[in-house]
Design a protein around this motif. Structure first.
Motif, PDB file in Angstrom:
ATOM      1  N   GLN A 118      40.255  41.818  53.843  1.00 32.60           N
ATOM      2  CA  GLN A 118      40.787  41.201  52.625  1.00 32.60           C
ATOM      3  C   GLN A 118      40.832  42.205  51.489  1.00 32.60           C
ATOM      4  O   GLN A 118      39.925  43.027  51.337  1.00 32.60           O
ATOM      5  N   VAL A 119      41.883  42.121  50.700  1.00 31.56           N
ATOM      6  CA  VAL A 119      41.957  42.867  49.448  1.00 31.56           C
ATOM      7  C   VAL A 119      42.097  41.845  48.325  1.00 31.56           C
ATOM      8  O   VAL A 119      42.884  40.901  48.417  1.00 31.56           O
ATOM      9  N   THR A 120      41.277  42.013  47.283  1.00 27.81           N
ATOM     10  CA  THR A 120      41.302  41.106  46.138  1.00 27.81           C
ATOM     11  C   THR A 120      41.816  41.882  44.933  1.00 27.81           C
ATOM     12  O   THR A 120      41.211  42.869  44.517  1.00 27.81           O
ATOM     13  N   LEU A 121      42.924  41.434  44.380  1.00 29.83           N
ATOM     14  CA  LEU A 121      43.565  42.138  43.271  1.00 29.83           C
ATOM     15  C   LEU A 121      43.080  41.574  41.947  1.00 29.83           C
ATOM     16  O   LEU A 121      43.129  40.361  41.711  1.00 29.83           O
ATOM     17  N   VAL A 122      42.580  42.459  41.085  1.00 31.93           N
ATOM     18  CA  VAL A 122      42.077  42.056  39.773  1.00 31.93           C
ATOM     19  C   VAL A 122      42.812  42.841  38.686  1.00 31.93           C
ATOM     20  O   VAL A 122      43.155  44.004  38.876  1.00 31.93           O
ATOM     21  N   PRO A 123      43.048  42.212  37.530  1.00 30.68           N
ATOM     22  CA  PRO A 123      43.815  42.871  36.469  1.00 30.68           C
ATOM     23  C   PRO A 123      42.951  43.722  35.555  1.00 30.68           C
ATOM     24  O   PRO A 123      43.021  43.619  34.322  1.00 30.68           O
ATOM     25  N   ASP A 124      42.097  44.565  36.131  1.00 28.92           N
ATOM     26  CA  ASP A 124      41.191  45.399  35.341  1.00 28.92           C
ATOM     27  C   ASP A 124      41.906  46.620  34.769  1.00 28.92           C
ATOM     28  O   ASP A 124      42.404  47.447  35.540  1.00 28.92           O
ATOM     29  N   PRO A 125      41.922  46.772  33.452  1.00 31.26           N
ATOM     30  CA  PRO A 125      42.410  48.033  32.892  1.00 31.26           C
ATOM     31  C   PRO A 125      41.367  49.129  33.105  1.00 31.26           C
ATOM     32  O   PRO A 125      40.195  48.826  33.349  1.00 31.26           O
ATOM     33  N   PRO A 126      41.759  50.401  33.031  1.00 29.29           N
ATOM     34  CA  PRO A 126      40.795  51.498  33.211  1.00 29.29           C
ATOM     35  C   PRO A 126      39.648  51.405  32.202  1.00 29.29           C
ATOM     36  O   PRO A 126      39.855  51.111  31.023  1.00 29.29           O
ATOM     37  N   GLY A 127      38.423  51.626  32.676  1.00 26.49           N
ATOM     38  CA  GLY A 127      37.271  51.678  31.787  1.00 26.49           C
ATOM     39  C   GLY A 127      36.619  50.352  31.480  1.00 26.49           C
ATOM     40  O   GLY A 127      35.605  50.312  30.786  1.00 26.49           O
ATOM     41  N   ASP A 140      47.929  37.067  34.713  1.00 21.70           N
ATOM     42  CA  ASP A 140      49.022  36.252  34.197  1.00 21.70           C
ATOM     43  C   ASP A 140      50.085  36.292  35.278  1.00 21.70           C
ATOM     44  O   ASP A 140      50.884  37.235  35.351  1.00 21.70           O
ATOM     45  N   THR A 141      50.076  35.312  36.156  1.00 24.79           N
ATOM     46  CA  THR A 141      50.926  35.371  37.336  1.00 24.79           C
ATOM     47  C   THR A 141      52.401  35.108  37.038  1.00 24.79           C
ATOM     48  O   THR A 141      53.257  35.328  37.905  1.00 24.79           O
ATOM     49  N   LEU A 142      52.696  34.665  35.818  1.00 19.94           N
ATOM     50  CA  LEU A 142      54.092  34.524  35.422  1.00 19.94           C
ATOM     51  C   LEU A 142      54.650  35.884  34.998  1.00 19.94           C
ATOM     52  O   LEU A 142      55.665  36.354  35.527  1.00 19.94           O
ATOM     53  N   LYS A 143      53.961  36.555  34.088  1.00 17.94           N
ATOM     54  CA  LYS A 143      54.426  37.855  33.610  1.00 17.94           C
ATOM     55  C   LYS A 143      54.332  38.927  34.689  1.00 17.94           C
ATOM     56  O   LYS A 143      55.157  39.842  34.749  1.00 17.94           O
ATOM     57  N   GLN A 144      53.300  38.848  35.525  1.00 15.73           N
ATOM     58  CA  GLN A 144      53.052  39.889  36.529  1.00 15.73           C
ATOM     59  C   GLN A 144      53.527  39.502  37.931  1.00 15.73           C
ATOM     60  O   GLN A 144      53.192  40.175  38.907  1.00 15.73           O
ATOM     61  N   LYS A 145      54.326  38.442  38.014  1.00 19.96           N
ATOM     62  CA  LYS A 145      54.720  37.919  39.321  1.00 19.96           C
ATOM     63  C   LYS A 145      55.439  38.952  40.181  1.00 19.96           C
ATOM     64  O   LYS A 145      55.094  39.157  41.358  1.00 19.96           O
ATOM     65  N   PHE A 177      55.477  42.226  39.983  1.00 13.92           N
ATOM     66  CA  PHE A 177      54.586  43.324  40.332  1.00 13.92           C
ATOM     67  C   PHE A 177      53.660  42.917  41.475  1.00 13.92           C
ATOM     68  O   PHE A 177      53.509  43.640  42.475  1.00 13.92           O
ATOM     69  N   LEU A 178      53.043  41.754  41.348  1.00 17.38           N
ATOM     70  CA  LEU A 178      52.131  41.282  42.374  1.00 17.38           C
ATOM     71  C   LEU A 178      52.857  41.027  43.692  1.00 17.38           C
ATOM     72  O   LEU A 178      52.332  41.341  44.774  1.00 17.38           O
ATOM     73  N   LYS A 179      54.037  40.484  43.605  1.00 14.22           N
ATOM     74  CA  LYS A 179      54.808  40.194  44.814  1.00 14.22           C
ATOM     75  C   LYS A 179      55.068  41.473  45.618  1.00 14.22           C
ATOM     76  O   LYS A 179      54.933  41.491  46.846  1.00 14.22           O
ATOM     77  N   GLU A 180      55.415  42.538  44.918  1.00 18.33           N
ATOM     78  CA  GLU A 180      55.709  43.807  45.589  1.00 18.33           C
ATOM     79  C   GLU A 180      54.459  44.384  46.257  1.00 18.33           C
ATOM     80  O   GLU A 180      54.500  44.842  47.403  1.00 18.33           O
ATOM     81  N   VAL A 181      53.339  44.364  45.525  1.00 21.15           N
ATOM     82  CA  VAL A 181      52.085  44.902  46.064  1.00 21.15           C
ATOM     83  C   VAL A 181      51.606  44.074  47.250  1.00 21.15           C
ATOM     84  O   VAL A 181      51.218  44.613  48.301  1.00 21.15           O
ATOM     85  N   THR A 214      50.648  35.563  47.854  1.00 24.39           N
ATOM     86  CA  THR A 214      49.220  35.729  48.159  1.00 24.39           C
ATOM     87  C   THR A 214      48.719  34.641  49.105  1.00 24.39           C
ATOM     88  O   THR A 214      49.219  33.515  49.102  1.00 24.39           O
ATOM     89  N   ASP A 215      47.722  35.008  49.906  1.00 28.41           N
ATOM     90  CA  ASP A 215      47.102  34.034  50.807  1.00 28.41           C
ATOM     91  C   ASP A 215      46.087  33.172  50.072  1.00 28.41           C
ATOM     92  O   ASP A 215      45.949  31.985  50.353  1.00 28.41           O
ATOM     93  N   ARG A 216      45.353  33.811  49.159  1.00 26.00           N
ATOM     94  CA  ARG A 216      44.282  33.131  48.458  1.00 26.00           C
ATOM     95  C   ARG A 216      44.303  33.450  46.968  1.00 26.00           C
ATOM     96  O   ARG A 216      44.909  34.428  46.535  1.00 26.00           O
TER      97      ARG A 216
END
Length: 237
Positions: free
Chosen positions: A88-97, A106-111, A113-117, A147-149
């Motif tokens: 499993q890979v869990t994607l989190v919106p962590d900025p550097p640092g 924000d799955t609307l704004k980042q949809k 991007f997330l779909k491609e990854v 996403t699956d989960r």
């Protein structure tokens, strides 16, 4: 039964504080599994302040339960995951640092991007999960990313639980009901502990997995690692 995945970032933090290899991260991961953990979670960050990139390769060789790699999907992270192919890979919106994960996507704004990854990970047979809050719009748009989960960010729940557990859980129940109706499986993590875990598990239908690190390692200082894992597993029965 909801599975327990032990996040071992804090073990790496202690090791890095003195250099060398004490505590031995790989051995701790193996011991967590021996003591009953059904998964090992790590969250490598660009500054390698706890989990180092080499740790990922070392752990991949020995983890026999579910290997879960969390992180922000920049190019380096994506390549790291594809080279190690965790369950499993869990994607989190962590900025550097950032100190710790403290918000969902924000799955609307980042949809897009997330779909491609997510598409790339799924082509490599890696189950995907994305970190979300309880806003229903983010659940609704999560399904469109492929996403699956989803993994609920449970920081607000943990903060409100001592004040009023019913209020603390209410939005999570609504979000979980929506996720279940859409066919999204549910994980959860962040500040879950021996006081609030069982109540969360009992109120969230089809909770597949929780990822717990900080609180579990803190408890292990008093109870020992084996007994602590047993206590957390008991909360999930």
């Amino acid at each position: 039964m909801t599975k327990l995945s032990v996040n071992i970032n804090k073990i790496a933090t202690i090791r890095n504080a003195r250099g060398g290899n004490l505590p031995n991260l790989v051995q701790v991961a193996k011991d967590c599994e021996k003591f009953g953990a059904q998964g090992i979670t790590i969250h490598p960050r660009p500054d390698e302040r706890h989990i180092r990139y080499q740790d990922v390769y070392d752990l991949k060789k020995v983890v026999t339960t579910e290997f879960n790699i969390e992180g922000f999907p920049n190019t380096q992270f994506i390549n790291l995951v594809l080279e190690n192919k965790p369950e499993q890979v869990t994607l989190v919106p962590d900025p550097p640092g950032v100190l710790t994960s403290n918000a969902g996507w924000d799955t609307l704004k980042q949809k897009d991007f997330l779909k491609e990854v997510i598409k790339e990970f799924k082509q490599n047979n890696i189950r995907t999960s994305i970190f979300v809050d309880t806003q229903l719009v983010n659940i609704e748009n999560a399904i469109e990313t492929g996403t699956d989960r989803i993994e609920f960010y449970t920081g607000p729940y943990a903060e409100d639980f001592p004040k009023n557990n019913e209020i603390a859980i209410a939005e999570y129940v609504k979000a979980a009901d929506l996720a279940n109706s859409l066919g999204l499986e549910i994980n959860a993590g962040h500040d879950l502990n021996l006081e609030n875990l069982n109540y969360f598990k009992n109120n969230i239908i089809n909770l597949k997995e929780v990822s717990i690190g900080h609180a579990l390692i803190c408890d292990a200082l008093y109870f020992g690692l084996e007994e602590t894992i047993k206590k957390y597993l008991s909360c999930l029965k």
